[in-house]
Design an enzyme around this catalytic site. Structure first.
Site, PDB file in Angstrom:
ATOM      1  N   GLU A 187       0.854  -1.184   0.000  1.00 23.62           N
ATOM      2  CA  GLU A 187       0.000   0.000   0.000  1.00 23.62           C
ATOM      3  C   GLU A 187       0.888   1.232   0.000  1.00 23.62           C
ATOM      4  O   GLU A 187       1.985   1.228   0.560  1.00 23.62           O
ATOM      5  CB  GLU A 187      -0.921   0.043   1.231  1.00 23.62           C
ATOM      6  CG  GLU A 187      -2.112  -0.860   1.115  1.00 23.62           C
ATOM      7  CD  GLU A 187      -3.195  -0.572   2.152  1.00 23.62           C
ATOM      8  OE1 GLU A 187      -3.197   0.531   2.752  1.00 23.62           O
ATOM      9  OE2 GLU A 187      -4.037  -1.442   2.342  1.00 23.62           O
ATOM     10  N   HIS A 215      -4.466   7.026   0.145  1.00 22.17           N
ATOM     11  CA  HIS A 215      -3.728   5.768   0.222  1.00 22.17           C
ATOM     12  C   HIS A 215      -4.378   4.747  -0.703  1.00 22.17           C
ATOM     13  O   HIS A 215      -5.475   4.969  -1.210  1.00 22.17           O
ATOM     14  CB  HIS A 215      -3.622   5.250   1.664  1.00 22.17           C
ATOM     15  CG  HIS A 215      -4.903   4.702   2.218  1.00 22.17           C
ATOM     16  ND1 HIS A 215      -5.916   5.508   2.688  1.00 22.17           N
ATOM     17  CD2 HIS A 215      -5.328   3.431   2.380  1.00 22.17           C
ATOM     18  CE1 HIS A 215      -6.907   4.750   3.129  1.00 22.17           C
ATOM     19  NE2 HIS A 215      -6.580   3.474   2.939  1.00 22.17           N
ATOM     20  N   HIS A 239      -5.615   0.698  -1.817  1.00 22.51           N
ATOM     21  CA  HIS A 239      -6.149  -0.581  -1.363  1.00 22.51           C
ATOM     22  C   HIS A 239      -5.992  -1.570  -2.512  1.00 22.51           C
ATOM     23  O   HIS A 239      -6.111  -1.176  -3.674  1.00 22.51           O
ATOM     24  CB  HIS A 239      -7.642  -0.478  -1.037  1.00 22.51           C
ATOM     25  CG  HIS A 239      -7.937  -0.031   0.355  1.00 22.51           C
ATOM     26  ND1 HIS A 239      -9.188  -0.123   0.897  1.00 22.51           N
ATOM     27  CD2 HIS A 239      -7.166   0.506   1.325  1.00 22.51           C
ATOM     28  CE1 HIS A 239      -9.184   0.347   2.136  1.00 22.51           C
ATOM     29  NE2 HIS A 239      -7.955   0.742   2.416  1.00 22.51           N
ATOM     30  N   ASP A 251      -9.539   2.793   8.414  1.00 21.66           N
ATOM     31  CA  ASP A 251      -9.508   4.067   7.684  1.00 21.66           C
ATOM     32  C   ASP A 251     -10.423   5.086   8.344  1.00 21.66           C
ATOM     33  O   ASP A 251     -10.023   6.220   8.625  1.00 21.66           O
ATOM     34  CB  ASP A 251      -9.963   3.887   6.228  1.00 21.66           C
ATOM     35  CG  ASP A 251      -9.008   3.063   5.392  1.00 21.66           C
ATOM     36  OD1 ASP A 251      -7.802   2.999   5.733  1.00 21.66           O
ATOM     37  OD2 ASP A 251      -9.464   2.493   4.379  1.00 21.66           O
TER      38      ASP A 251
END
Length: 163
Positions: free
Chosen positions: A38, A100, A102, A113
């Site tokens: 990630e 970010h 996934h 999150d």
């Protein structure tokens, strides 16, 4: 729905525009293979009333903690970039939020999150709206969180069909 430039709340009261270089950063860190880590960073740009113009996305640094299923951003590196952008822009470019990845085609925010986003909104010195983005392999999830009313605004949806 994939990587588009303009997004808005369903009531069209809030518009978010991503600069092309921001979308390039998102695409660079997509987790298209199960071994990819990630990635993430912060979003910088201009606030124009209720609208956000996202001009920069920081990239993961060596100090960030990354795995296949998690990303923990450390302040070092990202904060310096944000401060320099703020100074060089005569205080026009500011922190807008976080992004970010996934490892999903169409990403959805996890419970972790949402918990972290809640902490972020309370850490802000001024209660403002922040933008949170989760980048999947083929699509983006984007949402505005309103710090003034301490509630989540409707998720954003794309307003055009650019790839």
């Amino acid at each position: 729905m994939p990587f588009v430039t303009e997004w808005s709340t369903t009531d069209r009261r809030n518009l978010v525009v991503f600069a092309p270089n921001v979308l390039k950063v998102f695409k660079r860190y997509r987790q298209r293979f199960n071994w990819q880590l990630e990635g993430g960073g912060i979003l910088l740009g201009r606030r124009r009333g209720e609208h956000l113009e996202v001009l920069f996305a920081t990239e993961p640094s060596d100090k960030d903690r990354r795995s296949v299923n998690s990303f923990v951003r450390e302040a070092d590196g990202h904060a310096e970039i944000a401060h320099k952008a703020w100074q060089c822009s005569e205080k026009q470019i500011d922190y807008l939020g976080e992004w970010h990845t996934h490892p999903q085609q169409v990403p959805t925010p996890s419970t972790v999150d949402r918990h972290e986003w809640g902490k972020l909104i309370h850490e802000r010195p001024v209660l403002t709206t922040i933008l949170v983005v989760v980048v999947g392999t083929t699509a983006i999830y984007a949402e505005l969180i309103n710090g003034i009313q301490n509630k989540t605004l409707l998720p954003l949806s794309n307003t055009n069909c650019q790839n």
